[in-house]
Design a protein around this motif. Structure first.
Motif, PDB file in Angstrom:
ATOM      1  N   LYS B 177       0.289  -0.950   0.605  1.00 33.81           N
ATOM      2  CA  LYS B 177      -0.280   0.166   0.176  1.00 33.81           C
ATOM      3  C   LYS B 177       0.654   1.101  -0.068  1.00 33.81           C
ATOM      4  O   LYS B 177       1.671   1.505   1.099  1.00 33.81           O
ATOM      5  N   LEU B 242       3.516   1.082   3.515  1.00 33.52           N
ATOM      6  CA  LEU B 242       3.235  -0.607   3.932  1.00 33.52           C
ATOM      7  C   LEU B 242       3.094  -1.638   3.339  1.00 33.52           C
ATOM      8  O   LEU B 242       2.591  -1.864   2.890  1.00 33.52           O
ATOM      9  N   THR B 244       2.495  -5.988   3.749  1.00 31.28           N
ATOM     10  CA  THR B 244       2.374  -6.685   4.425  1.00 31.28           C
ATOM     11  C   THR B 244       2.350  -8.392   3.383  1.00 31.28           C
ATOM     12  O   THR B 244       1.797  -8.452   2.838  1.00 31.28           O
ATOM     13  N   THR B 283       3.237   4.118   8.746  1.00 31.00           N
ATOM     14  CA  THR B 283       3.936   4.589   7.849  1.00 31.00           C
ATOM     15  C   THR B 283       4.295   5.942   8.689  1.00 31.00           C
ATOM     16  O   THR B 283       5.833   6.524   8.034  1.00 31.00           O
TER      17      THR B 283
ATOM     18  N   ASP C 175      -6.760  -9.757   2.265  1.00 34.57           N
ATOM     19  CA  ASP C 175      -6.080  -8.261   3.550  1.00 34.57           C
ATOM     20  C   ASP C 175      -7.042  -7.867   2.606  1.00 34.57           C
ATOM     21  O   ASP C 175      -7.081  -7.192   2.065  1.00 34.57           O
ATOM     22  N   ASN C 199      -1.377   8.613   6.977  1.00 36.21           N
ATOM     23  CA  ASN C 199      -0.337   7.332   8.102  1.00 36.21           C
ATOM     24  C   ASN C 199      -1.969   6.395   8.148  1.00 36.21           C
ATOM     25  O   ASN C 199      -2.283   6.320   7.468  1.00 36.21           O
ATOM     26  N   PHE C 200      -0.558   5.271   7.459  1.00 31.53           N
ATOM     27  CA  PHE C 200      -1.069   3.095   6.766  1.00 31.53           C
ATOM     28  C   PHE C 200      -0.649   2.297   7.680  1.00 31.53           C
ATOM     29  O   PHE C 200       0.452   2.318   8.750  1.00 31.53           O
ATOM     30  N   HIS C 233      -7.029  -3.325   8.094  1.00 32.46           N
ATOM     31  CA  HIS C 233      -5.762  -2.264   7.978  1.00 32.46           C
ATOM     32  C   HIS C 233      -6.740  -1.139   7.802  1.00 32.46           C
ATOM     33  O   HIS C 233      -7.750  -1.105   7.684  1.00 32.46           O
TER      34      HIS C 233
END
Lengths: 345, 345, 345, 345
Positions: B177, B242, B244, B283, C175, C199-200, C233
């Motif tokens: 992402k 980010l 995963t 992040t 996800d 932000n993440f 997330h």
């Protein structure tokens, strides 16, 4: 090395002080306090700080705090007063980022903040720490009252015009827009992401506490008392303040004459930039930097001066300015530790 | 002082190079190029840089560019090839932030990027500049291929596990992402604020060009070829990636055993932090910093390892890593100019 | 007109129920409850609702609540159980938007939610309210357990593939990425604008409570138990969920054959749209709408199917789906009150 | 059913017209035009509209456009003039969402928009379509000039005060803040996500084109000419305008007296809500809705009235107001198709 203490290290202005000071070549952070997290490593609160070597968080009552050279108080108003008094007695210089020592008048403090000032004698001594206006007084101070974020943005925008008597004093309106970090790290519905995001609002319309501080310092600049209209707004962004300030011009000066006055006033100032004709600042130009940008426009149709200023509320509007004040207090170059340009994009 | 040239200075990675390098004590920025803005001051493009003393923008064809010690190429893929060749011939070291020298195989380059590689001999020479994996080779290089942002985040997450043979190689899935700055400064509907804000999407599903580079370097780590599934997504934020990453564990290791392998692998690395159990990166912890954070979880119910890594795509994912590579190339401490912690909040 | 009660009207799913139901031609909102704001007008809590004629907020204990035809419970888990039981006894149909009646197994409820289920007999009776899968059972129910937001997005993505036995059941990874409104209206640092914006992050990695519900319903579709890996997330946006789901294909079907299976499965469904080849959904396409969009890709290099689904977490993931269930319960056209397209941009 | 054409259907106001009109019970969308996408389905441009049955996009030159009852022109200024003339000749009613028919004075049009008006005779006929001020004239019109977004927010805020002579006319300042969708769907660096996000700026300071339209209509309200200072700002959000308007009060009225005047002025208006003392609007209260909210404060310290108004720039500021005008033109209830409350959160 200057031994520094940060009181209230886990709020946003405290965290920003750590960020700035850890890169300052003449500073050693000796004490970090937090009433909520005492006993923990700061990296448990802010994992992104984990690589830094920083002292464990302690309570602000501990003696260790009185052994530093200078303490930054990053606390809610009302709380700083006794701590400042205690530290000053111990010979520690104090830079208060809160509102407790900004107003010269204890009655005004009570009116706007709703509680009695318990150390009015310190009000007389405290220096209002806007370096561009009070550099000499700051250099000689023990106690610096670091200006509020809104006042910094508005005073820098108006100072040259007031100093030169350009404006009708009863026509000043300051319409300010702030990012959300200005509200601090405390939780409330007012800072809930889902309520702030994709939203814009005014708040404390006509009655924000910073009004008192702005008017006090504008009166110093103008040489006489005045009242302004001040409206703060909340922008769905984290950092930044932009103030749009309006006032009627007393004389029919050309815009470039006014710009020349502004350029002259801020000549040599490392942190204030007066922009070109037709250029207006954006808050993101300052993100993470101690700079202020000022744009100006003469609205010839109405005879008004329109001033637009931008700062990062957490840097020039709080922690950066506090470090700038520290540099002055200790005779260091004023830009030390503050050279960083803004983060873009 | 190292004389530096930045080719393509008015894009985001170019601007970020300026931001980082202007604070680097051993660097002097000698040349900034821009095909669109040649002849202008950089401060006309980025007014926030106005206080800095920087050279006027010139075209990349000018001779002056060949007089620097090292050139950073911040250009679209396909454009870097001839410039790199020309600079190398002139004895300039080259760090290419684009994709032109990352793949070892000219055929793969043509397959994924849709054009023939005109300097295949340089592909053999170029070093893939991920310092945590190739420090020694970088030190000896003339031409460094700075890794892509997604590959950096995924390779750092997987390297220890692959090096130790922990994973079934045919089970790797990387779900990444990214913030919008990764798409660069060019304008298109895909980066229009009103189309991106308050929105989230996947793109280039199963066919993003970075796949080739990721698989190439994972194969080096694993000692054998492999294929992965890689899906990039666009997050409504400016900076940050980010990733995963999922894979099946070959052995029934405890999570803490795996964490110990990771800690050991990255011991002493200044820019990589392996997090505690139950801790996952954000992040924003890296905004403006060259750090990477890695969290890991053993999903005992399914026998999978879940890795979560975060970087700033413009720093560790581009310009910061490029400066880290420059430090290695010139024998400087690897963290020089890169000590900054992230901006929070 | 159907007399409706909304229990917990001042949270986000409660507010969304009001928004949807006030435009529903066959509904009259008779009761709104709020433990925090009882006695106030809803317009004092949500001024934007001020033009609507709505009942005053009352406490959920009041008898008036038992006089409605159907009650929507928009409450935290654990709180709904006794209220549902009381309302069912009074002959009121119940649609629970919380988690209390989604799991068939009281032991699993205790495992995942950490408290004992006090009405296990109702678990057997409750129907899992995903209309595209259980339309007939819903029509006959007294108690509907409205699915979670993540489960809705994942189940709609996987249902056709599982029903047709396309996948290796032990290879499923979901996800998911959610906007912040999914966390509800309660305040915490985790939803503070300054901590979420730009932000993440991943959270509850490998252990989110929705896992139980997803696996239970996937098992029904597959005809046998299975376990998945599920990682949620947090996206810096208010509304929307996008789930990217991965699994190994059992047979070497062409992508278009798989798409045909999906199209056939959802033929005639008013709220589910299967996209074209190469097209993937964006969360904003659904903002404020009850639609779900599904894109799919066969990753031929790895033999995996990649599914991407998007919904508005507060509509198809909560209140919109609840109204869809109500329409089924009362024999109304399923789209009544839900025709709205998403807000764009 | 009213046969409707939307000219310029693939911009944001065009898309918003489709969203609103597809739920309008008395409307059939017969024609959608787009010069860029003619020949395509609208669902190829906006996949989220895929479930709707809508006509294929055609070019605006086609005859089919002249067969509708009413055409909405969602075009850049300068382009609408000849199309409006052609449609009016064919007996089609025209609602122009652009600026071509808002100014009564062709010279002023040329001054502010930089091109000659080719149909000045239509300027006299066109009715400025702010229903709360000109309902009767609109009902009788063939050509409605739909107001600009900023003007709508400012005129609604000032109308009662000007009508009642409360203000010194030479003291009016309007400080407006808009979401990015107001800039349209065209791409430019100014709407690039990475340049707008986490940023705030003023633009067109003292010279925005809407000034002419605002002053023209304020003069009508005041009964004499006036000039104002108007500063627009860009907020990092998609939808919404908030205007903060300042002016000196002529008399020393109490705030509640002023509020009573406002309430009286807007009594019965379905889309305008005057808020309580101390209550100020938020743009998100209107997201997707045709409502305007107005808060007011008497700043007793300075004798100023502060007005704060909020609308959705794409609804009450554009497409919603256009549908409201259509309802008036065709004798329908003014709220038909516009009952929706805002999306919250």
């Amino acid at each position: 090395m200057i031994k520094v203490g940060i009181v209230g290290a886990t709020g946003y202005t405290g965290a920003e002080l750590i960020r700035i000071l850890q890169g300052h070549p003449e500073v050693k952070i000796e004490v970090l306090t937090s009433q909520s997290y005492a006993g923990q490593e700061i990296a448990q609160v802010f994992p992104q700080l984990s690589p830094l070597e920083l002292p464990v968080l302690i309570e602000q009552e501990q003696d260790k705090l009185t052994e530093v050279d200078v303490a930054f108080l990053a606390l809610p108003h009302g709380v700083s007063m006794p701590i400042a008094a205690r530290l000053l007695s111990a010979g520690v210089k104090v830079i208060d980022l809160g509102a407790d020592f900004r107003l010269k008048d204890a009655v005004a403090y009570q009116t706007w903040y709703g509680l009695e000032h318990s150390y009015p004698q310190l009000l007389a001594e405290a220096v209002y720490g806007l370096p561009e206006l009070k550099r000499e007084q700051i250099a000689a101070a023990r106690l610096v009252a670091n200006p509020g974020c809104y006042p910094t943005s508005i005073l820098l925008a108006l100072a040259p015009a007031l100093k030169h008597g350009l404006l009708h004093l009863d026509t000043i309106i300051a319409d300010s827009k702030s990012g959300v970090s200005g509200a601090g790290r405390g939780v409330s519905l007012g800072v809930h992401f889902s309520e702030v995001n994709e939203n814009f609002k005014a708040y404390n319309v006509g009655q924000h506490r910073h009004t008192a501080e702005i008017e006090q310092e504008l009166a110093v600049l103008a040489g006489k008392p005045l009242t302004i209209t001040f409206t703060p707004h909340l922008v769905p962004m984290t950092r930044g303040i932009l103030s749009t300030v309006y006032a009627k011009l007393r004389q029919n000066l050309e815009e470039e004459e006014i710009r020349a006055i502004y350029r002259d006033f801020y000549r040599g100032e490392p942190f204030v930039k007066v922009l070109e004709a037709g250029q207006y600042p954006q808050t993101k130009w300052c993100a993470g930097s101690n700079r202020a940008f000022i744009g100006l426009k003469k609205d010839a149709r109405t005879g008004r001066l329109i001033l637009v200023s931008a700062i990062d509320n957490l840097v020039k509007g709080a922690s950066g300015q506090a470090v700038q004040n520290m540099n002055i207090l200790f005779g260091l170059p004023e830009t030390m530790g503050l050279e960083e340009t803004g983060l873009w994009p």
